[in-house]
Write an enzyme that holds these catalytic residues in place. Structure first.
Site, short mmCIF file in Angstrom:
data_model
loop_
_atom_site.label_atom_id
_atom_site.label_comp_id
_atom_site.label_asym_id
_atom_site.label_seq_id
_atom_site.Cartn_x
_atom_site.Cartn_y
_atom_site.Cartn_z
N ARG A 188 7.92 6.16 -3.73
CA ARG A 188 8.25 6.86 -2.47
C ARG A 188 7.53 6.15 -1.34
O ARG A 188 6.54 5.46 -1.54
CB ARG A 188 7.82 8.33 -2.51
CG ARG A 188 6.32 8.52 -2.68
CD ARG A 188 5.88 9.98 -2.65
NE ARG A 188 4.44 10.06 -2.86
CZ ARG A 188 3.87 10.07 -4.05
NH1 ARG A 188 4.62 10.02 -5.13
NH2 ARG A 188 2.55 10.11 -4.17
N ASP A 196 -3.61 -1.47 -2.26
CA ASP A 196 -4.81 -1.84 -1.48
C ASP A 196 -6.10 -1.28 -2.07
O ASP A 196 -7.17 -1.89 -1.97
CB ASP A 196 -4.67 -1.43 0.00
CG ASP A 196 -4.27 0.02 0.22
OD1 ASP A 196 -3.98 0.71 -0.77
OD2 ASP A 196 -4.23 0.45 1.38
N SER A 199 0.80 -1.23 0.00
CA SER A 199 0.00 0.00 0.00
C SER A 199 0.83 1.27 0.00
O SER A 199 0.71 2.13 0.89
CB SER A 199 -0.94 -0.03 1.20
OG SER A 199 -1.64 -1.24 1.20
C1 BGC Z 1 -0.29 5.21 -0.18
C2 BGC Z 1 -1.23 4.48 -1.11
C3 BGC Z 1 -2.20 3.64 -0.31
C4 BGC Z 1 -2.88 4.48 0.76
C5 BGC Z 1 -3.86 3.70 1.61
C6 BGC Z 1 -1.04 5.94 0.90
O1 BGC Z 1 -0.15 6.50 1.82
O2 BGC Z 1 0.50 6.14 -0.91
O3 BGC Z 1 -0.53 3.68 -2.03
O4 BGC Z 1 -3.16 3.10 -1.18
O5 BGC Z 1 -1.91 5.05 1.60
O6 BGC Z 1 -3.26 2.65 2.28
#
Ligand code: BGC
Length: 499
Positions: free
Chosen positions: A142, A180, A127
């Protein structure tokens, strides 16, 4: 919100990452898969039996990610920990298969140790923003949500996990890489299939983000990986957490500024820092600190016991989370919102037990509740902005072909799941967005896609298993949907559970 710009080129604040997923499931998919989910707070390992009738059975284990691993020196330290959890899960929940696989592996003379069909296919929900270059390949762009392991940036996170799995000789193949939000979108489409499936999967948890189904014709930037063009659609991971990093339109209070300055990634994820669970408690904490410093305000402080309805003196223990960065867990904000008792006794009890504020007076608790509610209401209203933007982008509200149909949205995450009336506050805001209005809001159906990332990752692992036999996403999902479904399933290699 920069939706179009992100579809044209890379490097924009809204990343709009193509996922190479070109179809959503419809609930008839079947099989046993593994999925792991590296979110912001926990690492979950699960196995999912998709029953093919929109239902599934899920077994999982969950462990909090140790804080020191979130800022480890090397990526290997974190991924070794993840592989170890997979090993423990297999031993605990799939001992039979685990034993059998290990034995097979030891007796197999093939150079790769064992035959591919004896391997658990694993969907990896990761995620964080990843530049996806294939169904099980993607380089980390990142870190977010407090993670900071510079060594991992630019590396393929699937390879990092597979290497550690291989070191433990586990019979597991990382078959699919999933954000996610994409998992949530897939899971929602699997569990509540409508005529058209869900259009958006969104997370409002530790972090926030959304993935939606976009017309391929609108994706103007070059797509390097293989994908199936026949559906004319592709799921796009917006990475809306970084919407308006330039702060052209986002609200910016002194507490937002302080939070950002003290974060591990100043200047980025600016929308997320105003919306998601990881940050709301910290905003509240910073407001409280200001109030405590203000001589003219009596907050968590009494002149003497007569000014406290508990006839005591409020005091804050020096070790209280109020004095430490990230020390105020957002979960207490749900407690505050849920407590409608006349004396706010539940909240006051939590203030004592969680934050070591002793004998808080009723007016302190009322102030705490009011400030907390304002912070979350802002978060919910900003959440509505992102949802509205995607709904408008899909064109479904005005498309005569979808007239009257619900516009289905799957959501998951601690905030939307546990904060009372979070969804209602989103609806309240949607009704006043230009282009949505009362009528539009009525058509938008926001439903929880619980365990979305696990089920979604399993669904994508299923697609990946089919693609290994050079089939496209649409082919695999299409075949699974067809009447002779059981017959076709035999061509999908993944059925570890049957081995
Ligand atoms: C991330 C995403 C992720 C979201 C929810 C964010 O900080 O960059 O990729 O889907 O959090 O978990």
């Amino acid at each position: 919100m920069g939706i179009g710009e992100g579809l044209e080129k890379d490097g924009t604040s809204l990343s709009q990452i193509p996922t190479y997923v070109t179809a959503v499931p419809n609930g008839t998919e079947k099989g046993l898969y593994m999925a792991v989910d590296l979110g912001g707070t926990n690492f979950r390992v699960c196995s999912i039996q998709l029953n093919g009738d929109t239902t599934f059975n899920l077994t999982f284990s969950k462990v909090a990610i140790p804080k020191e691993l979130m800022v480890a020196k090397t990526a290997q330290e974190l991924f070794a920990f993840l592989a170890k959890q997979i090993e423990l899960f297999l031993q605990t929940h799939h001992e039979e298969h685990f034993e059998k696989h290990v034995r097979r592996r030891l007796t197999q003379s093939a150079s790769d140790g064992f035959k591919d069909e004896h391997v658990f296919r694993l969907g990896f929900t990761f995620s964080f923003p990843v530049q996806q270059i294939g169904i099980n390949k993607g380089n980390l762009i990142r870190w977010t949500k407090g993670f900071d392991i510079p060594d991992a940036i630019g590396k393929d996170v699937c390879a990092l996990l597979q290497d550690e799995i291989d070191k433990l000789h586990l019979p597991v193949k990382v078959a699919a890489l999933v954000n996610d939000t994409v998992g949530t979108l897939m899971a929602r489409s699997y569990s509540s299939p409508g005529k058209t499936g869900a259009v958006l999967g969104a997370i409002f948890g530790t972090g926030t983000n959304g993935a939606y189904v976009e017309k391929l014709a609108n994706v103007k930037k070059p797509l390097s990986g293989e994908y199936d063009k026949s559906t004319g659609e592709m799921v796009i991971n917006t990475e809306w957490g970084s919407f308006d990093n330039q702060l052209n339109v986002l609200p910016n209070t002194t507490w937002d500024i302080a939070l950002d300055k003290q974060s591990v990634n100043p200047g980025i994820q600016m929308y997320e820092k105003r919306v998601s669970g990881m940050f709301l408690g910290e905003i509240l904490r910073l407001v409280i600190i200001d109030l405590l410093k203000n001589k003219d305000v009596s907050f968590f402080r009494d002149d003497n016991s007569s000014s406290n309805d508990w006839k005591s003196t409020t005091n804050i223990a020096p070790a209280s989370g109020i004095y430490a960065q990230w020390g105020l867990d957002t979960s207490i904000m749900s407690v505050a919102a849920a407590d409608n008792t006349p004396e706010l006794s539940t909240l006051r009890q939590s203030l004592e037990s969680d934050l070591h504020v002793y004998s808080p007076a009723i007016d302190d608790a009322q102030a705490f509740k009011a400030i907390s509610a304002a912070i979350v209401r802002r978060s919910a209203r900003l959440s509505a902005v992102a949802i509205a933007a995607i709904v408008l982008q899909t064109g479904k509200l005005t498309d005569p072909e979808s007239a009257g149909e619900p516009i289905d949205i799957g959501v998951d995450g601690s905030l939307v799941e546990h904060y009372p009336y979070f969804r209602d506050m989103i609806y309240e805001a949607l009704r006043i967005v230009d282009g949505i209005g009362e009528e539009g809001a009525k058509r938008i159906r926001i439903g929880i896609a619980k365990d979305g990332s696990g089920v979604g990752a399993a669904l994508i692992a299923l697609v990946a298993a089919g693609m290994e036999k050079s089939k496209s996403t649409a082919d695999v999902l299409g075949e699974l949907r067809s009447a002779s479904h059981a017959e076709h399933l035999k061509t999908v290699p993944e059925k570890t559970g049957d081995n």
